[in-house]
Design an enzyme around this catalytic site. Structure first.
Site, PDB file in Angstrom:
ATOM      1  N   ASN A   1     -78.163   6.813  55.496  1.00 48.83           N
ATOM      2  CA  ASN A   1     -78.582   5.716  56.368  1.00 48.83           C
ATOM      3  C   ASN A   1     -77.334   5.049  56.937  1.00 48.83           C
ATOM      4  OD1 ASN A   1     -79.561   3.460  57.642  1.00 48.83           O
ATOM      5  ND2 ASN A   1     -80.924   2.854  55.985  1.00 48.83           N
TER       6      ASN A   1
ATOM      7  N   CYS B   1     -75.821   4.592  74.529  1.00 48.51           N
ATOM      8  CA  CYS B   1     -76.956   4.441  75.440  1.00 48.51           C
ATOM      9  C   CYS B   1     -77.318   2.973  75.621  1.00 48.51           C
ATOM     10  CB  CYS B   1     -78.157   5.245  74.953  1.00 48.51           C
ATOM     11  SG  CYS B   1     -78.715   4.846  73.291  1.00 48.51           S
TER      12      CYS B   1
ATOM     13  N   CYS C   1     -94.569  13.338  90.674  1.00 47.31           N
ATOM     14  CA  CYS C   1     -93.458  12.570  90.108  1.00 47.31           C
ATOM     15  C   CYS C   1     -92.163  13.285  90.447  1.00 47.31           C
ATOM     16  CB  CYS C   1     -93.602  12.429  88.595  1.00 47.31           C
ATOM     17  SG  CYS C   1     -92.212  11.543  87.836  1.00 47.31           S
TER      18      CYS C   1
END
Length: 465
Positions: free
Chosen positions: A348, A421, A162
């Protein structure tokens, strides 16, 4: 059209989609997604799936090829699903990601950056310091396979090497097959997770049943021979433990800031150490924290940005959803002598609202580094506080008596650096920050964290209008 048939029509590829497939239109207007085809190419497509308005398949014949096409480095390209863009010149890959970012910002948020930053790029090969390798006992293929999934399949690719793994890890793929095949329960060991530090390589073996003493001895011999560590994970990530409790721990360095980050192999860390160093450096230059300023680091994780920020700012608050991660961040701050400049809280952040934001008090600057879901609740809370504060200030200017509220005295951050992202959720959040919270998108650019994949990492700077 029947599946798995080759079309007679030559198609001109117009663009790439988010999975790096070529996009074309038939003469009747039907959209075709063609794996392996690039913009500007004229191809025939083997159709594998057909619906009323679209088809998907793979390019199998070329009448014209694109100048951006290169020969893939990996012999498993097209079979392994790990890299979808190896056939594209690396600079063209980055240009595609930059266009994706700009298109999402405009089409989803009607926002354009005032400045497009130069892309952050690093090594194209051997960069992946985190990976999750699937292990399967496949008698039809001669035994155990270790590698990534095949493209669009749950099967494991028959990989011998890889190119995106570090070379010493790539060289272990075949020895790992032999090792697992020789253990007592090869069909009960579904996964090996790689975690690479600056000086250590850890392999976390997911074991669905207890290993026998002979298995443990075989793993220990393999570790000594190849210079790696084994961890065993019988349950969730919290159950992972080293085979050798005396083995040294994992760390990575951020040398520009004199920071070292200890981490466990199951912790979230960036897959590309070189790019992470460059990203932290750019983020701090863009945020420009001053020695008298108070900074918030949202979704702080282990403190990847928090601790470098603490070397520049007066104080930094790191907020993360996991209490366990928050404790790890506190430990890392103490390890680096930065405990007095940092504070960490578990909250949260997907349920953040204006009241919770006000309770934390004002900050001079923000850094946001969310997962793919983005930071919608946080950005909405900031916008809501801004609106409430403006209403209070307007009423007071008009001579109307209103109750004293925290919102009326809230000071929004003068600058926000947002690490993303997922360009789609960045665009969604940018829409709130620009059109409701009173910011301008000063700059944005891509970060090539994952070369040869269609994953788009980016960084954006928002400033008070």
């Amino acid at each position: 059209m029947k599946p798995t048939t080759i079309s007679d029509e030559w198609l001109t590829i117009e663009a790439l989609d988010l999975e790096a497939r070529g996009v074309a239109h038939r003469a009747d207007g039907k959209v075709v997604f063609a794996a392996g085809a690039l913009p500007g190419e004229v191809v025939r497509v083997r159709v594998t799936r057909s619906k009323a308005k679209w088809e998907q398949g793979e390019a199998v014949e070329w009448q014209r090829t694109a100048y951006t096409r290169v020969e893939p480095c990996c012999p498993h390209f097209g079979v392994c699903g790990g890299c979808s863009m190896q056939h594209i010149d690396p600079q063209a890959q980055i240009a595609f990601k930059q266009r994706t970012l700009e298109d999402d910002l405009w089409h989803l948020a009607q926002v354009r950056p005032q400045t497009v930053m130069r892309p952050l790029a690093g090594p194209n090969w051997g960069y992946r310091h985190r990976a999750r390798l699937t292990v399967r006992l496949v008698h039809k293929k001669g035994g155990v396979l270790v590698g990534f999934h095949e493209r669009g399949s749950s099967y494991v690719a028959d990989m011998q090497t890889c190119a995106i793994l570090p070379p010493h890890v790539s060289a272990l793929l075949m020895p790992l097959r032999q090792l697992i095949a020789g253990l007592s329960c090869p069909d009960r060991l579904p996964q090996i997770e790689l975690a690479e530090g600056d000086a250590q390589t850890v392999l976390v073996l997911r074991n669905l049943q207890e290993l026998k003493p002979a298995d443990r001895q075989a793993l220990a011999r393999f570790a000594a021979q190849h210079g790696v560590q084994w961890w065993l994970q019988p349950g969730g990530p919290h159950t992972a433990a080293p085979l050798d409790p005396q083995a040294p721990g994992l760390e990575y360095a951020l040398p520009e800031f004199g920071v070292r980050m200890p981490f466990k192999p199951t912790d979230f860390t960036q897959v590309n150490h070189r790019i992470n160093q460059a990203l932290v450096s750019r983020a701090l230059r863009l945020l420009a924290p001053q020695s008298h300023e108070r900074v918030a680091d949202w979704f702080c994780g282990l403190g990847n940005f928090t601790l470098p920020l603490a070397t520049r700012a007066a104080s930094v608050l790191g907020v993360e959803g996991s209490e366990a991660l928050v404790q790890r961040a506190r430990d890392n701050a103490a390890y680096n002598g930065l405990a007095e400049r940092t504070r960490f809280e578990a909250r949260n952040l997907f349920e953040m609202d204006a009241q919770a934001l006000l309770q934390l008090g004002p900050f001079d600057k923000w850094l946001i580094d969310p997962p793919r879901e983005g930071a919608l609740a946080l950005c909405k809370a900031l916008a809501d506080v801004q609106v409430a504060g403006a209403q209070v200030a307007g009423a007071q200017l008009a001579g109307v008596q209103v109750a004293d509220t925290q919102a009326g005295g809230f000071s929004p951050p003068s600058r926000i650096v947002y690490i993303s992202c997922n360009p789609a959720t960045l665009a969604r959040d940018a829409c709130l920050l620009v059109h409701q919270a009173g910011y301008v998108l000063h700059a944005a650019g891509v970060v090539n964290m994952f070369p040869h994949t269609s994953h788009v990492e980016s960084i954006a700077v928002f400033e008070r209008a």
